[in-house]
Design a protein around this motif. Structure first.
Motif, short mmCIF file in Angstrom:
data_model
loop_
_atom_site.label_atom_id
_atom_site.label_comp_id
_atom_site.label_asym_id
_atom_site.label_seq_id
_atom_site.Cartn_x
_atom_site.Cartn_y
_atom_site.Cartn_z
N VAL A 77 -32.42 -39.24 -31.88
CA VAL A 77 -32.54 -38.95 -33.31
C VAL A 77 -31.17 -38.58 -33.86
O VAL A 77 -30.28 -38.14 -33.14
CB VAL A 77 -33.54 -37.80 -33.62
N ASN A 78 -31.02 -38.77 -35.15
CA ASN A 78 -29.78 -38.41 -35.82
C ASN A 78 -29.94 -37.02 -36.42
O ASN A 78 -30.79 -36.80 -37.27
CB ASN A 78 -29.47 -39.44 -36.90
N GLU A 79 -29.14 -36.09 -35.94
CA GLU A 79 -29.16 -34.71 -36.46
C GLU A 79 -27.78 -34.40 -37.01
O GLU A 79 -26.80 -34.41 -36.27
CB GLU A 79 -29.50 -33.71 -35.35
N GLY A 80 -27.71 -34.17 -38.30
CA GLY A 80 -26.43 -33.81 -38.91
C GLY A 80 -25.37 -34.87 -38.74
O GLY A 80 -24.19 -34.56 -38.58
N GLY A 81 -25.79 -36.14 -38.74
CA GLY A 81 -24.83 -37.23 -38.63
C GLY A 81 -24.43 -37.58 -37.21
O GLY A 81 -23.59 -38.45 -37.01
N GLU A 82 -25.02 -36.92 -36.22
CA GLU A 82 -24.72 -37.24 -34.83
C GLU A 82 -25.98 -37.65 -34.08
O GLU A 82 -27.04 -37.04 -34.28
CB GLU A 82 -24.07 -36.05 -34.13
N TRP A 83 -25.86 -38.64 -33.24
CA TRP A 83 -27.00 -39.08 -32.44
C TRP A 83 -27.18 -38.17 -31.24
O TRP A 83 -26.21 -37.78 -30.60
CB TRP A 83 -26.80 -40.53 -32.00
N ARG A 84 -28.44 -37.84 -30.96
CA ARG A 84 -28.75 -36.95 -29.84
C ARG A 84 -30.00 -37.41 -29.10
O ARG A 84 -30.91 -37.95 -29.69
CB ARG A 84 -28.97 -35.53 -30.36
N MET A 85 -29.98 -37.15 -27.81
CA MET A 85 -31.13 -37.41 -26.96
C MET A 85 -32.26 -36.46 -27.38
O MET A 85 -32.04 -35.27 -27.55
CB MET A 85 -30.74 -37.13 -25.51
N CYS A 86 -33.48 -37.03 -27.55
CA CYS A 86 -34.56 -36.15 -28.03
C CYS A 86 -35.86 -36.34 -27.27
O CYS A 86 -36.95 -36.16 -27.82
CB CYS A 86 -34.76 -36.37 -29.53
N GLY A 87 -35.76 -36.73 -26.00
CA GLY A 87 -36.97 -36.78 -25.19
C GLY A 87 -37.28 -38.13 -24.61
O GLY A 87 -36.55 -39.10 -24.81
N GLU A 88 -38.37 -38.17 -23.88
CA GLU A 88 -38.79 -39.40 -23.20
C GLU A 88 -40.03 -39.94 -23.87
O GLU A 88 -40.80 -39.19 -24.49
CB GLU A 88 -39.10 -39.10 -21.73
N LYS A 89 -40.21 -41.23 -23.73
CA LYS A 89 -41.37 -41.85 -24.34
C LYS A 89 -42.32 -42.33 -23.26
O LYS A 89 -41.87 -42.90 -22.27
CB LYS A 89 -40.91 -43.04 -25.20
#
Length: 108
Positions: free
Chosen positions: A96-108
């Motif tokens: 996900v993009n948080e504050g303009g930076e891409w971050r790992m946010c879990g597994e699907k």
């Protein structure tokens, strides 16, 4: 500071920070909701050697609020005589993009 310009880089950098046991970098590549999980995972690896092998990640699918990333390669954790091999291709990962930076946010 470490920034990831795209979702695939964020996920790859997350795995590399994990194997390097760099909690600050790991946090910077984790979304707010996932940070606690990331640090717990890191803690479980503290007493073992973990090596990333041939980790590459690509964007698989994009939705309005997240990007699905798939990876290939493995993380190999050495527990003395035994190796635990984590195959990153078994799951897909959400960025996900948080504050303009891409971050790992879990597994699907």
């Amino acid at each position: 500071s470490d920034t990831a310009a795209d979702p695939a880089s964020a996920v790859k950098n997350y795995w590399l920070a994990l194997t390097e046991k760099d909690s600050a970098r790991l946090s910077s590549y984790s979304c707010a909701d996932y940070e606690a999980t990331a640090l717990t995972t890191l803690e479980s690896f503290q007493s073992v050697e973990v090596v990333a092998k041939d980790v590459e990640c690509v964007i698989a699918n994009t939705t309005a609020d997240s990007v699905e990333v798939t990876c290939k390669g493995t993380l190999v954790a050495s527990y003395g005589a035994e190796d635990l091999v984590i195959d990153l291709s078994q799951k897909s990962y959400l960025a996900v993009n948080e504050g303009g930076e891409w971050r790992m946010c879990g597994e699907k």
